[in-house]
Design a protein around this motif. Structure first.
Motif, PDB file in Angstrom:
ATOM      1  N   PRO A   1       0.832  -1.197   0.000  1.00 40.13           N
ATOM      2  CA  PRO A   1       0.000   0.000   0.000  1.00 40.13           C
ATOM      3  C   PRO A   1       0.869   1.252   0.000  1.00 40.13           C
ATOM      4  CG  PRO A   1      -0.730  -1.572   1.681  1.00 40.13           C
ATOM      5  CD  PRO A   1       0.569  -2.063   1.167  1.00 40.13           C
ATOM      6  N   SER A   2       0.375   2.302  -0.664  1.00 40.88           N
ATOM      7  CA  SER A   2       1.097   3.563  -0.718  1.00 40.88           C
ATOM      8  C   SER A   2       1.093   4.217   0.652  1.00 40.88           C
ATOM      9  CB  SER A   2       0.454   4.482  -1.755  1.00 40.88           C
ATOM     10  OG  SER A   2      -0.917   4.665  -1.467  1.00 40.88           O
TER      11      SER A   2
ATOM     12  N   GLN B   1       0.514  10.034   0.452  1.00 41.46           N
ATOM     13  CA  GLN B   1       0.069   9.831  -0.926  1.00 41.46           C
ATOM     14  C   GLN B   1      -1.414   9.486  -0.976  1.00 41.46           C
ATOM     15  OE1 GLN B   1       2.327   6.894  -3.046  1.00 41.46           O
ATOM     16  NE2 GLN B   1       1.140   7.118  -4.932  1.00 41.46           N
ATOM     17  N   GLN B   2      -1.874   8.653  -0.046  1.00 39.63           N
ATOM     18  CA  GLN B   2      -3.296   8.320  -0.002  1.00 39.63           C
ATOM     19  C   GLN B   2      -4.144   9.556   0.278  1.00 39.63           C
ATOM     20  OE1 GLN B   2      -3.801   5.217   2.893  1.00 39.63           O
ATOM     21  NE2 GLN B   2      -2.774   3.657   1.666  1.00 39.63           N
TER      22      GLN B   2
ATOM     23  N   LEU C   1      -6.927  11.052  -2.308  1.00 41.63           N
ATOM     24  CA  LEU C   1      -8.318  11.115  -1.852  1.00 41.63           C
ATOM     25  C   LEU C   1      -8.809  12.561  -1.730  1.00 41.63           C
ATOM     26  CD1 LEU C   1      -8.406   8.330   0.900  1.00 41.63           C
ATOM     27  CD2 LEU C   1      -9.432   8.263  -1.382  1.00 41.63           C
TER      28      LEU C   1
ATOM     29  N   LEU D   1     -12.139   0.471  -0.778  1.00 43.14           N
ATOM     30  CA  LEU D   1     -10.950   1.220  -0.383  1.00 43.14           C
ATOM     31  C   LEU D   1     -10.136   0.443   0.656  1.00 43.14           C
ATOM     32  CD1 LEU D   1     -12.347   4.862  -0.065  1.00 43.14           C
ATOM     33  CD2 LEU D   1     -10.858   3.953  -1.862  1.00 43.14           C
TER      34      LEU D   1
ATOM     35  N   VAL E   1      -6.244   1.296   1.729  1.00 41.37           N
ATOM     36  CA  VAL E   1      -6.407   2.662   2.228  1.00 41.37           C
ATOM     37  C   VAL E   1      -6.648   2.625   3.734  1.00 41.37           C
ATOM     38  CG1 VAL E   1      -7.849   4.736   2.119  1.00 41.37           C
ATOM     39  CG2 VAL E   1      -7.299   3.476   0.030  1.00 41.37           C
TER      40      VAL E   1
ATOM     41  N   ALA F   1      -6.413   8.110   6.339  1.00 35.63           N
ATOM     42  CA  ALA F   1      -6.415   8.784   5.042  1.00 35.63           C
ATOM     43  C   ALA F   1      -7.817   9.238   4.666  1.00 35.63           C
ATOM     44  CB  ALA F   1      -5.856   7.854   3.970  1.00 35.63           C
TER      45      ALA F   1
END
Length: 295
Positions: free
Chosen positions: A30-31, A35-36, A40, A119, A124, A128
């Motif tokens: 996962p990022s 970044q998330q 978003l 998500l 995610v 986030a």
């Protein structure tokens, strides 16, 4: 019926089919949170512009300015008219309206449509989701607040003495109300219910926070307690920043204050708002729901 069988030796010799969409371990990871949030937040802003009902939330606080257009100004204390004292506090209605109604409605509808579940599967984090929603609400509140502040200055025929303090009050109230709005989502089943339920704390905050009913007309003990709630400190900061005077107590204690004195007197109000932001953030993370409510 004739069957064509593949010998085991041929089956073992046949090469394995190539993966049409190879995914490396790095791509599966996962990022990062930043970044998330960035992705978003941009998506939230685009969706907000398409959500016509949400645009109504931006204009709804303007209703609180209408009574002041016909109000006959009276002098509360020497040099301070009623419109100067009461009008700046209406800016907090922007954060209360947009912060409570929009996150509760949108997050509930996305949860029921399984958007939040997708998500979650994609990696995610709840932080986030919350941060991107808070960022959208805060940005919109600051932009609309700047427009409303210009209208307040025109209606009051007076420029704000400390616009930075007013901006900070609006920022803190926007964050706390957006987080409180996310707490409504786990309690309701659908977006329509979320809209109706969010009206209850919204009106409660406006009444008990000194926006619709000044705290000066309430008993001193009750007014003292209400100043420990999220909205009343923001209202006091808005009034103090607009007047350039210490408005953190009763109207009888209102007096001019210098820049340093004003900010020192604002520290308790800032501390109260930061406390509620921390509480709401913890509760929003603790009770966040990815899956639809079934009961």
């Amino acid at each position: 019926m004739t069957h064509t069988l593949i010998p085991d030796t041929a089956r073992e010799a046949a090469p394995a089919p190539a993966d049409p969409d190879p995914v490396t371990p790095e791509a599966r990871r996962p990022s990062g949170l930043f970044q998330q949030v960035s992705v978003l937040a941009r998506t939230e802003f685009r969706l907000f512009l398409r959500y016509k009902t949400a645009l109504m939330y931006l204009a709804l606080p303007g209703a609180f300015l209408l009574p002041f257009a016909v109000m006959e100004p009276t002098e509360l204390v020497p040099g301070v008219l009623s419109v100067h004292y009461l009008l700046p506090g209406t800016l907090v209605a922007i954060a209360t309206t947009l912060g409570l109604v929009h996150p509760a409605n949108v997050l509930t509808m996305r949860r029921e449509a399984l958007v939040l579940k997708r998500l979650r599967v994609s990696g995610v984090r709840p932080a986030a989701v919350h941060t991107s929603m808070v960022a959208l609400v805060t940005l919109l509140c600051l932009v609309v607040g700047a427009v409303f502040l210009a209208l307040v200055g025109v209606m009051a025929d007076r420029l704000p003495a400390d616009p930075v303090m007013m901006a900070l009050a609006l920022l803190l109230s926007s964050v706390s109300m957006a987080l409180l709005g996310t707490l409504i989502s786990p309690l309701v089943r659908n977006g329509e219910t979320a809209q109706m339920v969010s009206m209850v704390p919204m009106l409660g905050m406006l009444v008990l926070g000194g926006v619709m009913i000044p705290l000066d007309v309430m008993p001193d003990s009750l007014a003292t307690v209400l100043r420990f709630l999220p909205i009343a400190p923001a209202v006091d900061m808005l009034r103090s920043g607009f007047l350039g005077a210490d408005a953190f107590g009763s109207i009888q204690e209102l007096h001019d204050a210098g820049f340093a004195e004003l900010w020192v007197n604002a520290l308790p109000a800032i501390g109260v708002q930061l406390f509620w932001i921390a509480v709401f953030a913890f509760l929003a993370h603790r009770f966040f729901r990815w899956d639809p409510r079934r009961s």
